[in-house]
Design a protein around this motif. Sequence first.
Motif, short mmCIF file in Angstrom:
data_model
loop_
_atom_site.label_atom_id
_atom_site.label_comp_id
_atom_site.label_asym_id
_atom_site.label_seq_id
_atom_site.Cartn_x
_atom_site.Cartn_y
_atom_site.Cartn_z
N THR A 196 -7.41 24.31 1.09
CA THR A 196 -6.55 23.15 0.97
C THR A 196 -5.10 23.59 0.93
O THR A 196 -4.81 24.76 0.62
N ASN A 201 -6.03 17.48 0.35
CA ASN A 201 -6.62 17.58 1.68
C ASN A 201 -7.64 18.71 1.72
O ASN A 201 -7.85 19.42 0.73
N GLN A 236 -7.53 14.46 5.44
CA GLN A 236 -6.21 14.25 4.85
C GLN A 236 -6.33 13.97 3.35
O GLN A 236 -5.48 14.37 2.56
N SER A 237 -7.37 13.27 2.97
CA SER A 237 -7.70 13.05 1.57
C SER A 237 -9.22 13.04 1.45
O SER A 237 -9.91 12.46 2.30
#
Length: 466
Positions: A196, A201, A236-237
């Motif tokens: 990450t 992310n 992205q998340s």
Amino acid sequence: MKLKLLFLIFILVTSFSVYAQEVEPAEPIDDVIKELNNIYSNLEYNTIAFDDLKRKWIITDPIFIREIFNRFVVNNALRRNYRKVTIEEIKQLAEDIYEGRLLIDLRQRYYDDEVEFFAFLPENEIDKKEPKLLFDPIVDPYYLNEILGNKLYERIKEQTYALNVLTKEDYDVKTGYFFDVNLNIMEPEIMFWSTTSNYRNKYLLSAFGKWGNDNIFVPGWNLPNYVFGFGITYFQSLSNNPRNFTYKVRLGIGSPSGQVYKPVTAKQKLYNSGQNIYFSITGDPLKYVWEELEDLELNLQGQFSMQEMDASAYGLKVATDFYTLRNYWNIEGRWRNLFNMFDFGNFEAAVGVASHDINRFRYTPGQKKTVDLDPKKDTFDRFTHFGYVDVGVVRTGGLIQHSINFVFGHSVEGFGYYGLKTKVMLSDTFGFDVRFYSAYNSDLSKFPVWREESYIVFSPVLRINY
């Protein structure tokens, strides 16, 4: 002194009488009880958010129910709308008790083993979402203990009698992003490294395989080419739904594979004629243009041969004419989560176009290279183009996960196919993947090798994820 005392008493009595006449009528007793009940219930730590996970059960032992009911009668503790139940009403219920048509509904407190809900329940109300209780429920374990006595109350908590457990089991699958092994013959994948850059992310690096291609109606046993490669998936998340990635990129190399099944209707098999490069790019970039398109997933994939094998690599002994699929590509738009179908999952739909080329070569013993039997055909004319639609239902949570998709495709040459893709998993750990396709308007004399009237493939699936 006595006169002063009498005078003081007279003043107090007179004042009280005047006040009693001037004060407004007291509130109805029901409203007072409700208000006191609300105040009392707010004194306890509220765990309503965990109601669905609290242990619930129903006492079905008729003798034990009689003993409990009798304790309520002896202590005059039965209430309806906060009012005592008369002995005549209790006698009317005797027949239900004798026949075993009365049950007891119980719920355990979340943070200990005390009973926070107790209610007498008619048997015919047990399967209703909001059952009609026979009397007011008891929602205070200490008051219930006072009515039943400590010995009987403790026996209720021990649950050593006849009962039906109604506790909800939480089977929801939690996706892990540290390690993932997904063993499926048609599309295996092993995610072995992740990192990450901002603690929200995630980058996942995977090794993958691919056997056959459904969108061009070529199963793995007709396409002797198995793809091995590596891919990177970016979130992205982080999400509990593994399909909510931002983009996925794969790059691999196709290698010749054996023929695990001999086609029945096709007269010849396809040959692998060289090393090829496979790629796939999947993502939802249109959400950056318009936020409403975040569920529109785009996919571009293809396979292209970079060189041609030497004639000796085919393993042929005599002069042979053969066919080979060297290149294909596929563009697809898939709209996920179109609408919810309750516990069955989310409905999705996709449209796509695909194309592949079929080349006809001749092997002659003693020659180093094979001969192209269609030298006048340019690259574009060798391709057969398809259009297809794909609709289905996907469920990713709960005890059972599944995807059920119906596919219909048609080619510019007049033939087409339809099929069903089904994948079912138990706790996202064990399952199976079944795909069935059938052709229509297929002329086997015109397409003698790469067309089957129908085919079915099956693979068990084992997944280890954490």
